[in-house]
Write a protein that holds these residues in place. Sequence first.
Motif, short mmCIF file in Angstrom:
data_model
loop_
_atom_site.label_atom_id
_atom_site.label_comp_id
_atom_site.label_asym_id
_atom_site.label_seq_id
_atom_site.Cartn_x
_atom_site.Cartn_y
_atom_site.Cartn_z
N ASP A 181 0.39 24.78 66.48
CA ASP A 181 1.26 25.91 66.13
C ASP A 181 0.53 27.25 66.30
O ASP A 181 -0.66 27.29 66.61
CB ASP A 181 1.85 25.74 64.74
CG ASP A 181 0.84 25.85 63.59
OD1 ASP A 181 -0.25 26.43 63.76
OD2 ASP A 181 1.16 25.35 62.48
N LEU A 182 1.26 28.32 66.09
CA LEU A 182 0.71 29.66 66.27
C LEU A 182 -0.33 30.05 65.21
O LEU A 182 -1.06 31.01 65.39
CB LEU A 182 1.83 30.71 66.25
CG LEU A 182 2.61 30.87 67.54
CD1 LEU A 182 3.74 31.89 67.36
CD2 LEU A 182 1.71 31.28 68.69
N LEU A 183 -0.38 29.30 64.11
CA LEU A 183 -1.36 29.60 63.06
C LEU A 183 -2.66 28.82 63.23
O LEU A 183 -3.53 28.86 62.37
CB LEU A 183 -0.75 29.32 61.68
CG LEU A 183 0.52 30.12 61.34
CD1 LEU A 183 1.03 29.75 59.96
CD2 LEU A 183 0.26 31.61 61.45
N GLY A 184 -2.79 28.08 64.34
CA GLY A 184 -4.02 27.35 64.61
C GLY A 184 -4.09 25.97 63.99
O GLY A 184 -5.18 25.43 63.83
N ASN A 185 -2.95 25.40 63.65
CA ASN A 185 -2.91 24.06 63.07
C ASN A 185 -2.49 23.03 64.11
O ASN A 185 -1.59 23.29 64.91
CB ASN A 185 -1.90 24.00 61.92
CG ASN A 185 -2.22 24.98 60.82
OD1 ASN A 185 -3.31 24.94 60.26
ND2 ASN A 185 -1.30 25.87 60.53
N VAL A 186 -3.11 21.85 64.06
CA VAL A 186 -2.66 20.71 64.86
C VAL A 186 -1.99 19.75 63.89
O VAL A 186 -2.57 19.39 62.86
CB VAL A 186 -3.84 20.02 65.57
CG1 VAL A 186 -3.36 18.76 66.28
CG2 VAL A 186 -4.51 20.96 66.54
N TRP A 187 -0.77 19.36 64.23
CA TRP A 187 0.03 18.49 63.38
C TRP A 187 0.24 17.13 64.03
O TRP A 187 0.38 17.03 65.24
CB TRP A 187 1.39 19.12 63.10
CG TRP A 187 1.28 20.39 62.33
CD1 TRP A 187 1.22 21.66 62.83
CD2 TRP A 187 1.20 20.52 60.92
NE1 TRP A 187 1.10 22.56 61.81
CE2 TRP A 187 1.09 21.89 60.62
CE3 TRP A 187 1.20 19.60 59.87
CZ2 TRP A 187 0.99 22.36 59.32
CZ3 TRP A 187 1.11 20.07 58.58
CH2 TRP A 187 1.01 21.44 58.32
N ARG A 188 0.32 16.11 63.18
CA ARG A 188 0.72 14.77 63.63
C ARG A 188 2.05 14.45 62.94
O ARG A 188 2.14 14.48 61.71
CB ARG A 188 -0.32 13.72 63.27
CG ARG A 188 0.10 12.32 63.74
CD ARG A 188 -0.94 11.29 63.46
NE ARG A 188 -0.97 10.97 62.03
CZ ARG A 188 -1.83 10.12 61.50
NH1 ARG A 188 -2.73 9.51 62.25
NH2 ARG A 188 -1.80 9.87 60.21
N PHE A 189 3.05 14.15 63.75
CA PHE A 189 4.37 13.77 63.26
C PHE A 189 4.51 12.26 63.41
O PHE A 189 4.28 11.72 64.49
CB PHE A 189 5.47 14.47 64.05
CG PHE A 189 5.45 15.97 63.93
CD1 PHE A 189 6.25 16.61 63.01
CD2 PHE A 189 4.63 16.72 64.74
CE1 PHE A 189 6.23 18.00 62.90
CE2 PHE A 189 4.60 18.11 64.65
CZ PHE A 189 5.41 18.75 63.72
N ASP A 190 4.89 11.59 62.33
CA ASP A 190 5.03 10.14 62.34
C ASP A 190 6.49 9.79 62.64
O ASP A 190 7.38 10.10 61.85
CB ASP A 190 4.62 9.59 60.97
CG ASP A 190 4.63 8.08 60.89
OD1 ASP A 190 5.27 7.42 61.74
OD2 ASP A 190 3.99 7.54 59.97
N VAL A 191 6.72 9.16 63.78
CA VAL A 191 8.08 8.73 64.16
C VAL A 191 8.11 7.20 64.35
O VAL A 191 8.86 6.68 65.17
CB VAL A 191 8.59 9.48 65.42
CG1 VAL A 191 8.81 10.95 65.11
CG2 VAL A 191 7.64 9.31 66.60
N THR A 192 7.28 6.48 63.58
CA THR A 192 7.17 5.03 63.73
C THR A 192 8.35 4.28 63.12
O THR A 192 8.62 3.15 63.52
CB THR A 192 5.87 4.50 63.10
OG1 THR A 192 5.81 4.90 61.73
CG2 THR A 192 4.65 5.02 63.85
N SER A 193 9.03 4.85 62.17
CA SER A 193 10.12 4.16 61.49
C SER A 193 11.36 4.07 62.39
O SER A 193 11.63 4.98 63.19
CB SER A 193 10.49 4.90 60.20
OG SER A 193 11.61 4.29 59.58
N THR A 194 12.12 3.01 62.22
CA THR A 194 13.41 2.93 62.93
C THR A 194 14.46 3.79 62.25
O THR A 194 15.51 4.04 62.82
CB THR A 194 13.91 1.47 62.99
OG1 THR A 194 14.00 0.96 61.66
CG2 THR A 194 12.97 0.61 63.83
N ASP A 195 14.17 4.25 61.03
CA ASP A 195 15.08 5.12 60.28
C ASP A 195 14.63 6.57 60.43
O ASP A 195 13.58 6.96 59.89
CB ASP A 195 15.07 4.71 58.81
CG ASP A 195 15.99 5.55 57.94
OD1 ASP A 195 16.62 6.52 58.45
OD2 ASP A 195 16.08 5.26 56.74
N PRO A 196 15.40 7.41 61.14
CA PRO A 196 14.99 8.80 61.36
C PRO A 196 14.76 9.60 60.07
O PRO A 196 14.02 10.58 60.09
CB PRO A 196 16.15 9.39 62.16
CG PRO A 196 16.79 8.22 62.83
CD PRO A 196 16.63 7.07 61.87
#
Length: 182
Positions: free
Chosen positions: A71-86
């Motif tokens: 992001d623009l603030l210098g953060n690296v994010w990990r988003f977890d999309v492993t679930s079959t339920d959004p």
Amino acid sequence: NGKWAVIFGNGFNSATGDAGIYVMTVDPTSAVKTFYYLSVGSASGSNNGIAFVSPVDLDGDHISDYVYAGDLLGNVWRFDVTSTDPSNWAAGSSPLFTTPTGQPITTKVQAVVTLLPGTTTPQVMVEFGTGQKTLLTNTTPNSYLGTIQALYGVWDWDMSGWNGNSSVQYRSMAAGSTGLSA
């Protein structure tokens, strides 16, 4: 969750100051599109945002498991999309990494699976550069940030959740052994 999807960032300088990603799924039978927004919870007024995302398939089943983004603030994010339920999809509770001086990350991060010499368990490395170019307009020329920028390679060391649910294992450390929070 097995549906076709398009994943993209919410864009720079969002009106709400938030950073996040959109996941648009497409139902394979009806072609109905559904949008999900996964926020990182940025402070309002921070003009934050995400442009580029890197979906990663860790077990080779052709389904994205994690999505990495800067992001623009210098953060690296990990988003977890492993679930079959959004409704269970989400950004990590804290950034995977934050640049020391808040250097903006305006390019796509690269998530790379590597194997260190002498080891048998792979690890996930997230690599990226910082910096920002303000585009040319009718009244102003291109401009670049005048501060020092950097290239980074960061090990995603907290794979315990993944390793507990998958037969494909990645190198990990417990949060207590690093002195870092998960």
